[in-house]
Design a protein around this motif. Sequence first.
Motif, PDB file in Angstrom:
ATOM      1  N   ASP A 171     -11.447 -24.433 -11.835  1.00  0.00           N
ATOM      2  CA  ASP A 171     -11.035 -25.250 -10.934  1.00  0.00           C
ATOM      3  C   ASP A 171     -10.598 -24.229  -9.623  1.00  0.00           C
ATOM      4  O   ASP A 171     -10.972 -24.690  -8.505  1.00  0.00           O
ATOM      5  CB  ASP A 171      -9.716 -26.258 -11.137  1.00  0.00           C
ATOM      6  CG  ASP A 171     -10.310 -27.407 -11.973  1.00  0.00           C
ATOM      7  OD1 ASP A 171     -11.397 -27.554 -12.094  1.00  0.00           O
ATOM      8  OD2 ASP A 171      -9.416 -27.954 -12.760  1.00  0.00           O
ATOM      9  N   LYS A 172     -10.244 -23.131  -9.989  1.00  0.00           N
ATOM     10  CA  LYS A 172      -9.756 -22.130  -9.056  1.00  0.00           C
ATOM     11  C   LYS A 172     -11.059 -21.498  -8.479  1.00  0.00           C
ATOM     12  O   LYS A 172     -11.169 -20.635  -7.275  1.00  0.00           O
ATOM     13  CB  LYS A 172      -8.908 -20.874  -9.504  1.00  0.00           C
ATOM     14  CG  LYS A 172      -7.670 -21.427  -9.950  1.00  0.00           C
ATOM     15  CD  LYS A 172      -6.697 -20.401  -9.483  1.00  0.00           C
ATOM     16  CE  LYS A 172      -5.184 -20.884  -9.551  1.00  0.00           C
ATOM     17  NZ  LYS A 172      -4.804 -21.519  -8.464  1.00  0.00           N
ATOM     18  N   GLY A 173     -12.206 -21.689  -8.923  1.00  0.00           N
ATOM     19  CA  GLY A 173     -13.606 -21.193  -8.291  1.00  0.00           C
ATOM     20  C   GLY A 173     -14.088 -20.062  -9.206  1.00  0.00           C
ATOM     21  O   GLY A 173     -15.229 -19.439  -8.642  1.00  0.00           O
ATOM     22  N   ILE A 174     -13.550 -19.708 -10.287  1.00  0.00           N
ATOM     23  CA  ILE A 174     -14.379 -18.518 -10.879  1.00  0.00           C
ATOM     24  C   ILE A 174     -15.734 -18.845 -11.604  1.00  0.00           C
ATOM     25  O   ILE A 174     -15.856 -20.033 -11.449  1.00  0.00           O
ATOM     26  CB  ILE A 174     -13.207 -18.093 -12.319  1.00  0.00           C
ATOM     27  CG1 ILE A 174     -13.528 -16.776 -12.485  1.00  0.00           C
ATOM     28  CG2 ILE A 174     -13.601 -18.840 -13.399  1.00  0.00           C
ATOM     29  CD1 ILE A 174     -12.607 -15.692 -11.759  1.00  0.00           C
ATOM     30  N   VAL A 179      -7.620 -14.670  -2.649  1.00  0.00           N
ATOM     31  CA  VAL A 179      -8.112 -13.889  -1.491  1.00  0.00           C
ATOM     32  C   VAL A 179      -9.292 -12.899  -1.686  1.00  0.00           C
ATOM     33  O   VAL A 179     -10.204 -13.209  -1.440  1.00  0.00           O
ATOM     34  CB  VAL A 179      -6.999 -12.970  -0.553  1.00  0.00           C
ATOM     35  CG1 VAL A 179      -7.585 -12.164   0.369  1.00  0.00           C
ATOM     36  CG2 VAL A 179      -5.887 -14.009  -0.172  1.00  0.00           C
ATOM     37  N   PHE A 180      -8.817 -12.326  -3.067  1.00  0.00           N
ATOM     38  CA  PHE A 180     -10.246 -11.411  -3.389  1.00  0.00           C
ATOM     39  C   PHE A 180     -11.261 -12.440  -3.626  1.00  0.00           C
ATOM     40  O   PHE A 180     -12.453 -12.159  -3.335  1.00  0.00           O
ATOM     41  CB  PHE A 180      -9.805 -10.582  -4.558  1.00  0.00           C
ATOM     42  CG  PHE A 180     -10.849 -10.263  -5.605  1.00  0.00           C
ATOM     43  CD1 PHE A 180     -11.677  -9.485  -5.241  1.00  0.00           C
ATOM     44  CD2 PHE A 180     -11.205 -11.053  -6.811  1.00  0.00           C
ATOM     45  CE1 PHE A 180     -12.912  -9.209  -5.925  1.00  0.00           C
ATOM     46  CE2 PHE A 180     -12.344 -10.928  -7.416  1.00  0.00           C
ATOM     47  CZ  PHE A 180     -12.976  -9.693  -7.126  1.00  0.00           C
ATOM     48  N   LEU A 181     -11.132 -13.260  -4.731  1.00  0.00           N
ATOM     49  CA  LEU A 181     -12.279 -14.403  -4.883  1.00  0.00           C
ATOM     50  C   LEU A 181     -12.817 -14.788  -3.596  1.00  0.00           C
ATOM     51  O   LEU A 181     -14.279 -14.967  -3.557  1.00  0.00           O
ATOM     52  CB  LEU A 181     -11.709 -15.530  -5.882  1.00  0.00           C
ATOM     53  CG  LEU A 181     -12.785 -16.588  -6.553  1.00  0.00           C
ATOM     54  CD1 LEU A 181     -13.522 -15.583  -7.520  1.00  0.00           C
ATOM     55  CD2 LEU A 181     -11.947 -17.449  -7.183  1.00  0.00           C
ATOM     56  N   ASP A 182     -12.310 -15.747  -2.676  1.00  0.00           N
ATOM     57  CA  ASP A 182     -12.867 -15.937  -1.629  1.00  0.00           C
ATOM     58  C   ASP A 182     -13.846 -14.881  -0.775  1.00  0.00           C
ATOM     59  O   ASP A 182     -14.620 -15.287  -0.185  1.00  0.00           O
ATOM     60  CB  ASP A 182     -11.712 -16.680  -0.580  1.00  0.00           C
ATOM     61  CG  ASP A 182     -10.959 -17.721  -1.282  1.00  0.00           C
ATOM     62  OD1 ASP A 182     -11.642 -18.295  -2.152  1.00  0.00           O
ATOM     63  OD2 ASP A 182      -9.998 -18.284  -0.619  1.00  0.00           O
ATOM     64  N   GLN A 183     -12.967 -13.794  -0.733  1.00  0.00           N
ATOM     65  CA  GLN A 183     -13.660 -12.590  -0.001  1.00  0.00           C
ATOM     66  C   GLN A 183     -15.181 -12.419  -0.763  1.00  0.00           C
ATOM     67  O   GLN A 183     -16.249 -12.044  -0.131  1.00  0.00           O
ATOM     68  CB  GLN A 183     -12.820 -11.471   0.190  1.00  0.00           C
ATOM     69  CG  GLN A 183     -11.808 -11.806   1.222  1.00  0.00           C
ATOM     70  CD  GLN A 183     -10.900 -10.793   1.542  1.00  0.00           C
ATOM     71  OE1 GLN A 183     -11.048  -9.410   1.046  1.00  0.00           O
ATOM     72  NE2 GLN A 183     -10.079 -10.567   2.657  1.00  0.00           N
TER      73      GLN A 183
END
Length: 507
Positions: free
Chosen positions: A189-192, A82-86
């Motif tokens: 892969d998680k988007g980092i 959630v944090f990363l997406d925001q």
Amino acid sequence: MKDWWKEAIFYEIYMPSFCDGNGDGIGDFKGIASKLAYLKELDIDAIWLTPFYKSPKIDNGYDISDYYSIDADYGTMYDFQVFLDQAHQRGIKVIADLVLNHTSSLHPWFLESRESRTSPKRDWYIWKDKVEGHQPNNWESYFGGSAWEYDEKTAQYYYHAFAKEQVDLNWYNPEVKNAMFDVIRFWLDKGIDGFRLDVINFLGIDPTLQNNPYDEEGKQIHLHDKDLPIAFEIVEELRTLVNKYEDKVLVGEVGTEEFEIAKTYAGQDKLDLIFNFNLGSIQKFEVKRIFDELKKMEKENQGLYLPTLFFSSHDMPRHITRLVDQDTEQTRAQMLCTLMLTATGVPFLYYGEEIGMTDLYVDDISEMRDVQGILTYQRMIAEGNSVIEALEASNMCSRDKSRSPIQWNDTVYAGFSQIKPWICVNENYTKINVECQSREVDSMLQYYKNMIRIRKKYKALYKGNYELLDRRNDVLFFIRKYKEQRIGVFFNFGIKQDTLHLESLSI
Ligand SMILES: [Ca+2]
Ligand SMILES: [Ca+2]
């Protein structure tokens, strides 16, 4: 944007000390997510998070026991996502701190490794026999004492460059490399958006185990336990791996103050950025020294890669305390801010510096959290020093100084948490905090915001090359040029007014 990091302003967040979102006294992902609006308003471009993986936290998360889990103190994998997406929604990139050199002594790999000499994971770590009843050689841990820990069960020593609970991996073993590369793929892969690689030049040791020499003061020179050819090989392989993804950045912490060594890890086939401790960790303020280091970086980098610009981090005292004295307080701190945001390089701000946070000193050892500080205290007491002397020495070397909770407002615990935080809040929080500085027009916070705005307005300040970089006594100055745009920045670090005639400059 390709190579977005070249123009970015990074902001380091020390995970447990930024914002407590669930009221347990420890900063977490929910808390950080709730402060994204603040970071967006400050207008930083990327966040560097200190380690958030599962850890017994002997060294505040730099001792990882599971590379695939979020430590419960910081929330869940869902909270992370959630944090990363925001953050991404707000256009803020996020890089993760990754420790490849060692694992926690509680990592299942090490638990398996120490079981027996024939364990399948035995060779994942560095095990050696006694030599004439002693440690295999004289290597010292960076946290003090021998780097070898004797393990009764299998009657061998294991190697640890830092605390004995941080066990060095054997990077000569391809299984170790493959396991760690899997970890890297998992987070990408998680988007980092990239990694800050902890002590990356410590991968591998000299297999011949030669003793390290000592300098004139009897301090050990770490000649054979770092900067081995294998570290460079791994860095190149890491680059190849990360290049399979788009727009990822690799930042290396190269544990050395010698720029000539550090820079060898940066480049097209290697790391994008390395931390320039030659400038960043200067111990006292000296205009000539700052100028010399800037000049050296310009000369050595030859425009091929960018230096990093910072004066504070979670491993060093805050620069407001370290480099700024009472008389020049606001002014010099603002000038250092200006330097980081206008010189050639990539700025890395450290949480809280934008409000001028100062070092934390504890008055009782029970309040000390840093392993380095605690070990020093214990050693001092064992050597027969008084409690006061031991506490002073431990405060001196403790990294707690720069790790206290960010001061959001003047309510109890500085608005960081509802309960007593894991580490003391600096008692100056009633005067130094985000809320009051948001109201004052001439506060440090407003100064940082203005400087960030100015930097982003002029391409010469984030894309330009030095047309000139020079110094006259206490006045340091440079001119940066991008296409037709030229911006001159002049810093008078002296106490007297000075006049510089532009015609006299050799441009
Ligand atoms: Ca919390
Ligand atoms: Ca190592």
